[in-house]
Enzyme design. Structure first.
Site, PDB file in Angstrom:
ATOM      1  CE  LYS A  53      -3.957  -2.535   2.104  1.00 54.65           C
ATOM      2  NZ  LYS A  53      -4.668  -2.754   3.518  1.00 54.65           N
ATOM      3  CD  GLN A  97      -3.522  -4.412   6.630  1.00 53.46           C
ATOM      4  OE1 GLN A  97      -3.281  -3.280   5.775  1.00 53.46           O
ATOM      5  NE2 GLN A  97      -4.125  -5.444   6.136  1.00 53.46           N
ATOM      6  CG  ASP A 120      -9.650  -0.005   4.900  1.00 53.28           C
ATOM      7  OD1 ASP A 120      -9.279  -0.361   3.672  1.00 53.28           O
ATOM      8  OD2 ASP A 120      -9.163  -0.080   5.903  1.00 53.28           O
TER       9      ASP A 120
END
Ligand code: NAP
Length: 281
Positions: A53, A97, A120
């Site tokens: 990422k 994460q 997200d």
């Protein structure tokens, strides 16, 4: 093999070059887009995802901040870091994460992220907005799947779509996006009786269970689009999906490989969401 392959790397390349142009335009105006990624603990898989990422951000000109903490970090300290990033004007997107260590309540952490930085798309506000047809951020993996369907001009409206897997991060938002695009949607979970009965009716089959080979060729409707979200390891330790790829590719009309399918699209859509957050800002 008869199916056409939907190449996630190729599609990502096209979309990322557009993201890079948008990032450059914002940077010229003095507003370089910024993404913060927090990793707690040292899961090897999470470290790879996070590294990919960050690298993707660098490639398209998005400023990235990577914060790595020991697995013993307290929930209160993590919440304090999220709160600080919520107020950081250089940061437009915040990603924590998952999974988090067991002593940290991941729902609490996700709800602590400012909804307008939740790239997200997991915050309850964003889940609610998606559910009611006014999405602010679409969760990256299902968003990537929709882009793959768009890339082949697939007529989603009126199609029978079956989503195998019902998690908050993939299956449920995937079903919502397909529904909003006009598909007739069936969601299957681990209690579904006779999975094949449902999958054989699917014009669009999205599989996201984490169970290798859960979908075999006899479960695929001839000509269907098969989108494999799963990420597993085969007996030789090689990355593979949830779909028995070779035999299913003999039956399907379109199929996504693993690796090189949905995986790169997930990261691409994270970049898109970060740009959208920065542009809104
Ligand atoms: P998850 O939270 O474990 O959810 C799995 C879902 O699959 C659950 O809804 C479960 O049903 C369902 N399921 C399990 N066994 C089943 C069966 N036999 N028949 C039908 N449904 C079944 O997993 P996730 O986070 O959604 O991830 C799923 C897979 O996608 C994993 O391999 C993950 O690594 C991968 N993934 C890939 C990407 C990417 O970028 N490519 C992104 C995210 C996830 P219940 O609800 O009944 O438990």
């Amino acid at each position: 093999m008869s199916a056409n392959i939907i190449d996630g790397n190729l599609l990502s390349k096209k979309l990322r070059s557009h993201v890079a142009e948008r990032a450059a335009a914002l940077t010229r105006q003095g507003h370089q887009p910024g993404l913060a990624v927090i990793l707690v603990g040292d899961s090897p898989a999470s470290q790879v995802y996070v590294r990919n990422k960050i690298k993707a951000c660098e490639d398209v000109g998005i400023h990235s901040v990577f914060e790595k903490y020991d697995a013993t970090l307290s929930e209160a300290d993590l919440l304090a870091r999220v709160e600080a990033l919520n107020h950081d004007t250089r940061i437009h997107g915040i990603l924590v994460q998952l999974p988090l260590p067991a002593h940290i309540d991941s729902h609490k952490v996700i709800e602590a992220i400012a909804a307008d930085k939740d790239v997200d798309g997991f915050h309850v506000n964003n889940a609610g907005l998606l559910m009611t047809g006014q999405p602010l951020f679409r969760p990256c993996t299902p968003y990537g799947v929709m882009k793959m369907l768009e890339s082949i001009d697939y007529p989603v409206r009126g199609a029978n779509a079956v989503v195998v897997g019902a998690s908050n991060i993939v299956g449920k938002p995937q079903a919502m996006l397909l529904l909003q695009a006009g598909a007739t949607v069936t969601i299957c979970n681990s209690k579904t009786r006779d999975l094949g009965h449902h999958t054989r009716n699917a014009d669009i089959l999205v599989v996201a269970t984490g169970k290798r080979n859960i979908v075999t060729a006899d479960m695929v409707k001839p000509g269907a689009v098969v989108l494999d979200v799963g990420m597993n390891r085969d007996d030789a330790g090689k990355l593979c999906g949830d779909v028995d790829y070779g035999p299913c590719a003999e039956v399907a009309g379109w199929i996504t490989p693993v690796p090189g399918g949905v995986g790169p699209m997930t990261i691409t859509m994270l970049l898109v969401n970060t740009i959208e957050a920065a542009e809104r800002n």
